[in-house]
Design an enzyme around this catalytic site. Structure first.
Site, PDB file in Angstrom:
ATOM      1  N   HIS A  63      46.140  47.466  63.161  1.00  0.00           N
ATOM      2  CA  HIS A  63      46.443  47.605  64.584  1.00  0.00           C
ATOM      3  C   HIS A  63      45.674  48.790  65.147  1.00  0.00           C
ATOM      4  O   HIS A  63      45.468  49.801  64.461  1.00  0.00           O
ATOM      5  CB  HIS A  63      47.950  47.803  64.782  1.00  0.00           C
ATOM      6  N   CYS A  72      40.893  43.320  68.498  1.00  0.00           N
ATOM      7  CA  CYS A  72      40.856  44.546  67.702  1.00  0.00           C
ATOM      8  C   CYS A  72      40.772  45.796  68.565  1.00  0.00           C
ATOM      9  O   CYS A  72      41.695  46.130  69.280  1.00  0.00           O
ATOM     10  CB  CYS A  72      39.683  44.494  66.726  1.00  0.00           C
TER      11      CYS A  72
END
EC number: 3.4.19.12
Length: 1103
Positions: free
Chosen positions: A465, A224
C-alpha cells in the site's frame, strides 16, 4: 485471537514495565458472542479523559472527536467481585467510539489460575460492515503507588467489523492485580488506561476537506504510487500554476495529458470529495494499468514531467519544469600518473540514493560523491596514454529548488534472482543542509532544504500500500494522504515512523518506510509554495471544466432516470430501398430516428409528439410496430391508434426496449396538398410489401407496399406489380412468397384469394415477383428462389495475412457451400496470384490468431470451417503466400534457425526442407536462401546452441524428425571455413569458444568453432581469435582466456601455455559430459537482453 479462548500463560506484574506482545496472548474479541455489559450497580466505571495532543497540534481541530490520538482511563470498582465483561463509556478518536473492555479469564485445565483480560474495542455497535481503522495503542494498568511501576503492553491492529476488539486474554495474573502489596488495587478499585493513536478510518463518513482543508484521490486499483505522486506534484504550487497556464483550448479532452492534469489539479483545489484519476490514466493512452505494476515512481514521475515539459515548449510557461527540478552535476575521471582528465556535465531531475548499509541520508550523499579508484584490471583507457590508474567520481554543480530523492529500497538480489525490498532503518531530517556536497557554494544562498513530502510504501516487493505525508505549506504541519482519505498527523508520524527498520516496542520488522523524499530549498520555499488562487486559473479553462461537470451531471441524471424511459426507434420507408436481403431492412445498417419516451406516457401523447417532430399531421402518419414472428422474421404489424390511444407505451411494446416502429407516411409530394392516408380496415384488409427480382443483375428492387382486401385474388395484384416495376401491362410474371430465410415458396395459382395463396396471411407479408422470361435461364441465379437460397449461404469472410502482425485483412463474400478450391480461387483472384501458391489456416477459437493449416485436399465446405464462430461474430481465416505450390509445400516442414554470414553476423531465417529428409536436405535448402562467401568452402554445417554455447554439430545423415525445436536451444547454420574442412584428427581439433564475464554461467555473444594444433603456442590461437572477431588491439588486451570444464574455469597463462589437445577432451569415464570449451572472459558491451528474451517495455505516455 478470541478473548473467550483459554490461555496457557500468565503475566507477572513485576517482571517488566512495558511487555512485548505475544502472538498467543494478543487477541481479537469474539464477534459471534459479544460480551454482556453488566448492569449490576455494585460494579461501575469512572472515566477520566486526557487529550493526547502535543502543543504543536492544538490547532488541528476544535472538535476533539476528530483527533488522531487520546488517552482515557476506566476505573473498575469492587474489582475483586468482577465476574463478567464490563465496558467503559466511549472515548471518541477519529470520530469513532473506543472503549476499554475488562473481564476475568478462567482456564478449564487450571481452575485455580485466573487472569485479567484487557481489550480495546472500536465501533462495536455499528451495523456497517465496510468500515476499518488501523490503530496503535498502549494498554496500561495504573500503579497508584508509583506510576513508573504501572504495567503496560502495546498493540497494533486493523480494526473492522469482524475484529472490533484487540488485546490480551491474560494481560496480567489476577493474583498480581489483586495483591495489595503490588500497588495496582486500592480500596478494591483498579484503574485501566489506554493511549490510542488511530489513522483516519475508511468506509465511514470521513470529511477530509472539513478536517484538513484538502481532499484525496480515488483508488482506481493497481495504480500503486500514482496518487502519492499526483498529490506531491499538486502541492508543488509553482508547478500547479504553470500547468493551469498551459494552453489546452483545442486539445482532445480524452487524449490531452496537460488537460487531464489541469482537471485533476482543479478538482483537488475545489472539490469537497475525493477526485477521480481515470481520465488522466486514459489520457496516457494505456489500455490497462499493468504499467504501474511493472515500474516505479521515479519512471512515472520522469515520463510525466517530460511529457508536460515538451508540451510547455512555445508557451508562456516554457522552462518551468527545468527551473524547478533540474540540477547539474559533473562526472569526472582524473588520471593519477599523467596529465589527463575527462569531464562530462550532466543534467539531473532526481537523485537515486543507495540506502543499503547506510544509517542516514548524509551517509548516502557521501557514498554518492565518493571517489572510485580505477586500478588493477579496471584501469582507465586514457587514449594515447594507454591504460592508466585514475579516480572517478561525481560532483554537484547546482541543486534544484525542488529536490526529488529516490531511496533505493527495491533492489535486485543475485542470490535469489529476484527483486527484494530493503526494510532497513534509514533516517532523514526535516532540515537538510547540502552545502558540503556542492563543488562551489554560495554564502548568500546556502543549500539548506526543508522536507516537503515523504512517499511511503507498506508491504514487500510483490505488493502493498502506498501513502504520502505532505507538509503542504512548509510550516511543519503535516497531513497524511491515503488515497481518498486525508488526515492530520504529527511530525513524528510523517518522519520518524517511516525510517523503517525494527520497532523498539513491537520487535517486528517494519515493512512500512519511505521510498521517495521531496525537499524544497529554504530560500525558494515561498516561491515554490506560493499561494494558488482562482485568479491563477484561466477563465476559459474554468468554463471548460465546469461545462464538463455540467454534462457529466446531466449524464448521471439520465442514468439515474433511465429506468423511467424507453427508446422508440422509427424506421421510415426510404430505409427499405436498396435492401438486398431478407425482410425489409438490415438491422445493422438501418438508420433509425430515435425517441426517448416516458414508459408511462400514452400512445396518443407519443403520436402527437411524433407528428410535430416529423412534420406530418396525424392523419398523414400510421404506426406499424415491427413484430418478431415465430419463424425468425421481423415484419410490421397493425397498431390501432384510436383503440390503443390511452394505453401506455411500455404496455403496448410488451416491455420491448428499444421498440422499433415502421412509420408509414403520405407521399411527401402529396402531403402539401393535404392528402391523407387511405383508410385501413384491420378486420378485412391486409398490408403487403412488394419486391421485384432482376435475374440479369441478380438484385432486388423495393416496390413499396399496398393495402388490399383479404378476399382479393392474386391476379388482381398483377397490374399494380407491373406498374410499380415499370413493366408494360400484361407482362407475364412469376410470383413468390418470401416466408423466411432459405424458404421462398412459388405462388402457383393466381385465381385464388390471398388467404389461400399465402401461408398464414398476415400484415407485413412479402411478395417477390419477376418477369417470366426464357432468357433468365442463362443467368447464374435465374429465379428469386435461387437468389434467396444463395443469399442464405452467403457469408463475408475476412482473410488476414498470417505473416503480417495485426493485419486488418480484406473481406470477400463467399458461399458457405464452397469447397477448398473454390475458396482458394476466389481469394487468389483478389490477391492476383495462383491458387496453388496459397496456404490457408483456421482461426483459433480461444484467441484472435492463426491456428492449424488446412491441407489442399480438405474435403469439407466453408460452412465446416466457420461452424465455431458465433452468428454475429466476424468470420476470419488466415493465409500466407508461398514460393512453391501447396502440393509440394505440404510435404515440407518449417524449420527456423540462425544463419551466420561471412561478416560474422546472425540473422533469423525460415527454411522448408522435406519433412522426412535429413540434415543434408536442410543445408541444401539453406544454400538456395542465402549468399555464400566468395572465398569459402561452399560447404555448410548445422550447430546446436544452448545458453550461447555450441553443444554439438549435427551429422548430415541425421533425420530432421530427431531435431525438435525448443525455447532453450537454437539451431545455427554456417559455412565451414576453409581451414576447418579437413582436420588432422591426430594433431588437430575443433573446439568450442564462447564469451563470458567473470561467471562462466553468464555466457553471451556469438559462440564459434576454432581449429587448434597440438603444441602450438597459445599466442597463435589468440591471433586467430582476434582476427576472426575483428577486435582492436587495445580492446583485445582486456580479454582473459580460460579452459572451462564442468562449470569450473582455469585461466590460461598466455605467455607460457602451449596447446594440449587432451585439455579439451572429456575426462575418461565421463564421455557423456560436455567437452571442455575455451572461454573468453571480457565485459559484455552488447545490450544485455538478447533476441531470445521477451523485451520489458519501458513505461511510456503515448499521448
Amino acid at each position: 485471537m478470541n478473548h473467550q479462548q483459554q490461555q496457557q500463560q500468565q503475566q507477572k506484574a513485576g517482571e517488566q514495565q512495558l511487555s512485548e506482545p505475544e502472538d498467543m496472548e494478543m487477541e481479537a474479541g469474539d464477534t459471534d458472542d459479544p460480551p454482556r455489559i453488566t448492569q449490576n450497580p455494585v460494579i461501575n466505571g469512572n472515566v477520566a479523559l486526557s487529550d493526547g495532543h502535543s502543543n504543536a497540534e492544538e490547532d488541528m481541530e476544535d472538535d476533539t472527536s476528530w483527533r488522531s490520538e487520546a488517552t482515557f482511563q476506566f476505573t473498575v470498582e469492587r474489582f475483586s467481585r468482577l465476574s463478567e465483561s464490563v465496558l467503559s463509556p466511549p472515548c471518541f478518536v477519529r470520530n469513532l467510539p473506543w472503549k476499554i473492555m475488562v473481564m476475568p479469564r478462567f482456564y478449564p485445565d487450571r481452575p485455580h489460575q485466573k487472569s485479567v483480560g484487557f481489550f480495546l474495542q472500536c465501533n462495536a455497535e455499528s451495523d456497517s460492515t465496510s468500515w476499518s481503522c488501523h490503530a496503535q495503542a498502549v494498554l496500561k494498568i495504573i500503579n497508584y503507588r508509583d506510576d513508573d511501576k504501572s504495567f503496560s503492553r502495546r498493540i497494533s491492529h486493523l480494526f473492522f467489523h469482524k475484529e472490533n476488539d484487540w488485546g490480551f486474554s491474560n494481560f496480567m495474573a489476577w493474583s498480581e492485580v489483586t495483591d495489595p502489596e503490588k500497588g495496582f488495587i486500592d480500596d478494591d478499585k483498579v484503574t485501566f488506561e489506554v493511549f490510542v493513536q488511530a489513522d483516519a478510518p475508511h468506509g465511514v463518513a470521513w470529511d477530509s476537506k472539513k478536517h484538513t482543508g484538502y481532499v484525496g484521490l480515488k483508488n482506481q486499483g493497481a495504480t500503486c504510487y500514482m496518487n502519492s505522486l499526483l498529490q506531491t506534484l499538486f502541492f508543488t504550487n509553482q508547478l500547479r500554476k504553470a500547468v493551469y497556464m498551459m494552453p489546452t483550448e483545442g486539445d482532445d479532452s480524452s487524449k490531452s495529458v496537460p488537460l487531464a492534469l489541469q482537471r485533476v489539479f482543479y478538482e483537488l483545489q475545489h472539490s469537497d470529495k475525493p477526485v477521480g484519476t481515470k481520465k488522466l490514466t486514459k489520457s496516457f493512452g494505456w489500455e490497462t494499468l499493468d504499467s504501474f505494476m511493472q515500474h516505479d515512481v521515479q519512471e512515472l514521475c520522469r515520463v510525466l514531467l517530460d511529457n508536460v515539459e515538451n508540451k510547455m515548449k512555445g508557451t508562456c510557461v516554457e522552462g518551468t519544469i527545468p527551473k524547478l527540478f533540474r540540477g547539474k552535476m559533473v562526472s569526472y575521471i582524473q588520471c593519477k600518473e599523467v596529465d589527463y582528465r575527462s569531464d562530462r556535465r550532466e543534467d539531473y531531475y532526481d537523485i537515486q540514493l543507495s540506502i543499503k548499509g547506510k544509517k542516514n541520508i548524509f551517509e548516502s550523499f557521501v557514498d554518492y560523491v565518493a571517489v572510485e579508484q580505477l586500478d588493477g584490471d579496471n584501469k582507465y583507457d586514457a587514449g594515447e596514454h594507454g591504460l592508466q590508474e585514475a579516480e572517478k567520481g561525481v560532483k554537484f554543480l547546482t541543486l534544484p529548488p525542488v529536490l526529488h530523492l529516490q531511496l533505493m529500497r527495491f533492489m535486485y538480489d543475485p542470490q535469489t534472482d529476484q527483486n527484494i525490498k530493503i526494510n532497513d532503518r534509514f533516517e532523514f531530517p526535516e532540515q537538510l543542509p547540502l552545502d558540503e556536497f556542492l563543488q562551489k557554494t554560495d554564502p548568500k544562498d546556502p543549500a539548506n532544504y526543508i522536507l516537503h513530502a515523504v512517499l511511503v510504501h507498506s508491504g514487500d516487493n510483490h505488493g502493498g500500500h502506498y501513502v504520502v505525508y505532505l507538509n503542504p505549506k512548509g510550516d511543519g504541519k503535516w497531513c497524511k494522504f491515503d488515497d481518498d482519505v486525508v488526515s492530520r498527523c504529527t511530525k513524528e508520524e510523517a518522519i520518524e515512523h517511516n525510517y523503517g527498520g525494527h520497532d523498539d516496542d513491537l520487535s517486528v520488522r517494519h515493512c512500512t518506510n519511505a521510498y521517495m523524499l521531496v525537499y524544497i530549498r529554504e530560500s525558494k520555499l515561498s516561491e515554490v509554495l506560493q499561494a494558488v488562487t482562482d485568479h491563477d486559473i484561466p477563465q476559459q479553462l474554468v468554463e471548460r471544466l465546469q461545462e464538463e461537470k455540467r454534462i457529466e451531471a446531466q449524464k448521471r441524471k439520465e442514468r439515474q432516470e433511465a429506468h423511467l424511459y424507453m427508446q422508440v426507434q422509427i424506421v421510415a420507408e426510404d430505409q427499405f430501398c436498396g435492401h438486398q436481403g431478407n425482410d425489409m431492412y438490415d438491422e445493422e445498417k438501418v438508420r433509425y430516428t430515435v425517441f426517448k419516451v416516458l414508459k408511462n406516457s400514452s400512445l396518443a401523447e407519443f403520436v402527437q409528439s411524433l407528428s410535430q417532430t416529423m412534420g406530418f399531421p396525424q392523419d398523414q402518419i400510421r404506426l406499424w410496430p415491427m413484430q418478431a414472428r415465430s419463424n425468425g422474421t421481423k415484419r410490421p404489424a397493425m397498431l390501432d391508434n384510436e383503440a390503443d390511444g390511452s394505453k401506455t407505451m411500455i404496455e403496448l411494446s410488451d416491455n420491448e426496449n428499444p421498440w422499433t416502429i415502421f412509420l408509414e407516411t403520405v407521399d411527401p409530394e402529396l402531403a402539401a396538398s393535404g392528402a391523407t392516408l387511405p383508410k385501413f380496415d384491420k378486420d378485412h384488409d391486409v398490408m403487403l410489401f412488394l419486391k421485384m427480382y432482376d435475374p440479369k443483375t441478380r438484385s432486388l428492387n423495393y416496390c413499396g407496399h399496398i393495402y388490399t382486401p383479404i378476399s382479393c385474388k392474386i391476379r388482381d395484384l398483377l397490374p399494380v406489380m407491373c406498374d410499380r416495376a415499370g413493366f408494360i401491362q400484361d407482362t407475364s410474371l412469376i410470383l413468390y412468397e418470401e416466408v423466411k430465410p432459405n424458404l421462398t415458396e412459388r405462388i402457383q395459382d393466381y385465381d385464388v384469394s390471398l388467404d389461400k395463396a399465402l401461408d398464414e396471411l398476415m400484415d407485413g407479408d412479402i411478395i417477390v415477383f419477376q418477369k417470366d422470361d426464357p432468357e433468365n435461364d442463362n443467368s447464374e441465379l435465374p429465379t428469386a428462389k435461387e437468389y434467396f437460397r444463395d443469399l442464405y449461404h452467403r457469408v463475408d469472410v475476412i482473410f488476414c495475412d498470417k505473416t503480417i502482425p495485426n493485419d486488418p485483412g480484406f473481406v470477400v463474400t463467399l458461399s458457405n457451400r464452397m469447397n477448398y478450391f473454390q475458396v482458394a480461387k476466389t481469394v487468389a483472384q483478389r490477391l492476383n496470384t495462383d491458387p496453388m501458391l496459397l496456404q490457408f489456416f483456421k482461426s483459433q477459437g480461444y484467441r484472435d490468431g492463426p491456428g492449424n493449416p488446412l491441407r489442399h485436399n480438405y474435403e469439407g465446405t466453408l460452412r465446416d470451417l466457420l461452424q465455431f464462430f458465433k452468428p454475429r461474430q466476424p468470420k476470419k481465416l488466415y493465409y500466407q503466400q508461398l514460393k512453391m505450390k501447396i502440393t509440394d509445400f505440404e510435404n515440407r516442414r518449417s524449420f527456423k534457425c540462425i544463419w551466420l554470414n561471412s561478416q560474422f553476423r546472425e540473422e533469423e531465417i525460415t527454411l522448408y526442407p522435406d519433412k522426412h529428409g535429413c540434415v543434408r536436405d536442410l543445408l541444401e535448402e539453406c544454400k538456395k536462401a542465402v549468399e555464400l562467401g566468395d572465398e569459402a568452402s561452399g560447404r555448410l554445417r548445422l550447430l546446436e546452441i544452448v545458453s550461447y554455447k555450441i553443444i554439438g554439430v549435427h551429422q548430415e545423415d541425421e533425420l530432421l524428425e530427431c531435431l525438435s525445436p525448443a525455447t532453450s536451444r537454437t539451431f545455427r547454420i554456417e559455412e565451414i571455413p576453409l581451414d576447418q574442412v579437413n582436420i588432422d584428427k591426430e594433431n588437430e581439433m575443433l573446439i568450442t569458444v564462447a564469451h563470458f564475464h567473470k561467471e562462466v554461467f553468464g555466457t553471451f555473444g556469438i559462440p564459434f568453432l576454432l581449429r587448434i594444433h597440438q603444441g602450438e603456442h597459445f599466442r597463435e590461437v589468440m591471433k586467430r581469435i582476434q582476427s576472426l572477431l575483428d577486435i582492436q588491439e587495445k580492446e583485445f588486451e582486456k580479454f582473459k582466456f580460460a579452459i572451462v570444464m564442468m562449470g569450473r574455469h582455469q585461466y590460461i597463462n598466455e605467455d607460457e601455455y602451449e596447446v594440449n589437445l587432451k585439455d579439451f577432451e572429456p575426462q575418461p569415464g565421463n564421455m557423456s559430459h560436455p567437452r571442455p570449451w575455451l572461454g573468453l572472459d571480457h565485459f559484455n558491451k552488447a545490450p544485455k537482453r538478447s533476441r531470445y528474451t521477451y523485451l520489458e517495455k519501458a513505461i511510456k505516455i503515448h499521448n
